[in-house]
Design a protein around this motif. Structure first.
Motif, PDB file in Angstrom:
ATOM      1  N   PRO A 110       6.173  -1.449  -5.028  1.00 62.33           N
ATOM      2  CA  PRO A 110       4.861  -1.339  -5.673  1.00 62.33           C
ATOM      3  C   PRO A 110       4.311  -2.674  -6.156  1.00 62.33           C
ATOM      4  O   PRO A 110       3.136  -2.769  -6.518  1.00 62.33           O
ATOM      5  N   ASN A 111       5.117  -3.731  -6.158  1.00 65.27           N
ATOM      6  CA  ASN A 111       4.680  -5.044  -6.635  1.00 65.27           C
ATOM      7  C   ASN A 111       3.993  -5.879  -5.562  1.00 65.27           C
ATOM      8  O   ASN A 111       3.433  -6.926  -5.865  1.00 65.27           O
ATOM      9  N   VAL A 112       4.039  -5.440  -4.320  1.00 70.99           N
ATOM     10  CA  VAL A 112       3.478  -6.208  -3.207  1.00 70.99           C
ATOM     11  C   VAL A 112       1.956  -6.142  -3.247  1.00 70.99           C
ATOM     12  O   VAL A 112       1.370  -5.064  -3.331  1.00 70.99           O
ATOM     13  N   VAL A 113       1.331  -7.325  -3.177  1.00 70.47           N
ATOM     14  CA  VAL A 113      -0.126  -7.382  -3.114  1.00 70.47           C
ATOM     15  C   VAL A 113      -0.620  -7.638  -1.696  1.00 70.47           C
ATOM     16  O   VAL A 113      -1.761  -7.312  -1.368  1.00 70.47           O
ATOM     17  N   SER A 114       0.243  -8.236  -0.858  1.00 75.50           N
ATOM     18  CA  SER A 114      -0.119  -8.401   0.548  1.00 75.50           C
ATOM     19  C   SER A 114       1.147  -8.596   1.373  1.00 75.50           C
ATOM     20  O   SER A 114       2.160  -9.079   0.875  1.00 75.50           O
TER      21      SER A 114
END
Length: 124
Positions: A110-114
């Motif tokens: 859930p921490n991935v932004v890209s």
């Protein structure tokens, strides 16, 4: 050895990493085929520099946890996470996916932004 187990910590304060039953079964089967004792050995999940987006996941089997690892136990699989990787993968779910074009372990983070186009690296 001073390891941290999520079993004794409060649900509100402990970092969270989950492992699906399917992923645990696959990893335990591989671990045992390597001749490792699942009561001591485990799957190390870590983050390393690399890939076109900057970070990538790594996994390997270790005989035992390091002194500063957090140890997660899901479906009898021990998962070792070092402090540096913890901040990047907290809240993630490790799954094993089987499909027509590929199969393997997948981290839902859930921490991935890209992510890069091939899905092998990410940025938080």
């Amino acid at each position: 050895m001073s390891t941290n187990s999520v079993d004794g910590e409060s649900a509100e304060t402990r970092p969270r990493i989950e492992v699906t039953e399917n992923a645990a079964e696959q990893a335990l089967s591989l671990l045992e085929s390597e001749g490792l004792d699942p009561s001591e050995a485990g799957l190390r999940l870590f983050v390393q520099q690399g890939g076109c987006a900057g970070l990538s996941y790594g996994m390997r089997f270790d005989d035992a946890p390091d002194d500063d690892d957090t140890i997660y136990v899901h479906h009898d699989l021990r998962v070792f996470v070092d402090p540096a990787s913890q901040k990047y993968i907290e809240g993630s779910v490790l799954d094993f996916e089987q499909g027509l074009q590929s199969q393997g372990f997948h981290v839902e983070n859930p921490n991935v932004v890209s992510e890069c186009g091939c899905g092998e690296s990410f940025r938080t």
